[in-house]
Write an enzyme that holds these catalytic residues in place. Structure first.
Site, short mmCIF file in Angstrom:
data_model
loop_
_atom_site.label_atom_id
_atom_site.label_comp_id
_atom_site.label_asym_id
_atom_site.label_seq_id
_atom_site.Cartn_x
_atom_site.Cartn_y
_atom_site.Cartn_z
N GLN A 101 -105.48 -30.70 -49.55
CA GLN A 101 -106.47 -31.76 -49.82
C GLN A 101 -106.43 -32.79 -48.70
O GLN A 101 -107.24 -33.70 -48.67
CB GLN A 101 -106.14 -32.46 -51.14
N HIS A 119 -110.90 -30.95 -48.50
CA HIS A 119 -111.57 -32.26 -48.44
C HIS A 119 -112.00 -32.65 -47.03
O HIS A 119 -112.27 -33.81 -46.76
CB HIS A 119 -110.65 -33.35 -49.04
N CYS A 130 -129.31 -36.52 -38.28
CA CYS A 130 -129.62 -35.16 -37.79
C CYS A 130 -128.57 -34.13 -38.18
O CYS A 130 -128.74 -32.93 -37.97
CB CYS A 130 -129.81 -35.17 -36.27
N CYS A 150 -129.10 -39.73 -32.00
CA CYS A 150 -130.43 -39.77 -32.65
C CYS A 150 -130.72 -41.15 -33.24
O CYS A 150 -131.82 -41.40 -33.72
CB CYS A 150 -130.52 -38.69 -33.73
#
Ligand code: OAD
Length: 247
Positions: A101, A119, A130, A150
């Site tokens: 995890q 995780h 994007c 972006c």
């Protein structure tokens, strides 16, 4: 305890297909705070207050400050004997699978070959616009939240409460647990699902379960062996005891 660990070590020796499920406790001895122990709070926030899409939408900067703090601690940390013991086990047992995890990358740095990251990974930055994903190991990011080319902001490449786990990883984790003779449950409070459900899946699939934890957890009373103490001491002991014999 001495007798218990001898018997548990015998079970490790006899098991061909071993799967390990680790949580934040295995990295505690590397100096990385766990989430639910006393040192787990950051500025009085609980993980559940920060690791959610809602918290990020409300205040991306504070969520990022928390991850930046954890990134700087992780960057300074080294794997500990608990991580290395699992590498030794992997090398000795061809049917070994590691499920974690943890997002700190310490298992891979210790030499574990293909840990299943339930995780995600704290060093991955994912664009919320994007979808571009990139690795960035800068311990202390200067601009928070980081911005993608972006123009949209990036988020940590981790799974938050309320989000689904990566499906392929989860499928492989379930498969490993279903096929295991033995599940080692190391340093997890066994409170966060679906990850904790793998312990119940192992039990219903007929696997033996050894828990290694500094404290009692909700599964301690249901497992075959519950070994109490730091994983950096117990795991090497559990595995070293076999070295004389063949693992
Ligand atoms: P927790 O913080 O919930 O639990 C850590 C466990 O490690 C506790 O049961 C401690 O008793 C134990 N522990 C502490 N030090 C130890 C040591 N030296 N040796 C052995 N055990 C020790 O961490 P997780 O169970 O990993 O998810 O938490 C699960 C998930 O909740 C995390 O992956 C994270 C968190 O919120 C997300 O961020 C989505």
């Amino acid at each position: 305890m001495a007798e218990t660990i001898v018997t548990a070590a015998e079970l490790v020796r006899q098991s061909a297909r071993i799967t390990a499920l680790t949580g934040a406790g295995i990295s505690a001895e590397s100096g990385i705070p766990t989430f639910r122990d006393n040192n787990g709070l950051w500025r009085n926030f609980r993980a559940e207050d920060l690791a959610t899409p809602q918290a990020f939408a409300r205040d991306p900067k504070i969520v990022w400050e928390w991850y930046n703090w954890r990134r700087s601690l992780i960057a300074k940390a080294e794997p500990n004997p608990g991580h290395y013991a699992l590498v030794t086990l992997e090398q000795a047992k061809p049917g070994f699978t590691l499920i974690t995890q943890n997002v700190d990358g310490l298992h891979a740095r210790a030499g574990s070959r293909d840990p299943l990251l339930l995780h995600g990974d704290i060093w991955t930055l994912r664009c919320t616009g994007c979808g571009d994903s990139k690795q960035d190991h800068t311990p202390d990011l200067k601009t928070l939240p980081p911005v993608c080319r972006c123009g949209a902001i990036r988020r940590p490449g981790v799974v938050w409460f309320g989000e689904g786990l990566p499906q392929d990883i989860w499928r492989r984790a379930e498969q490993a647990v279903r096929g295991a003779d033995l599940l080692l449950v190391v340093g997890t409070s066994a409170q966060v699902y679906p990850a904790a459900g793998l312990i119940h899946l192992a039990q219903s699939s007929g696997a033996k379960v050894i828990e290694i934890n500094a404290a009692e957890t909700p599964v301690s009373g249901t497992v075959d062996f519950s070994l109490r103490g730091p994983s950096g001491r117990i795991l090497p002991e559990l595995i070293e005891r076999d070295k004389g014999d063949s693992l």
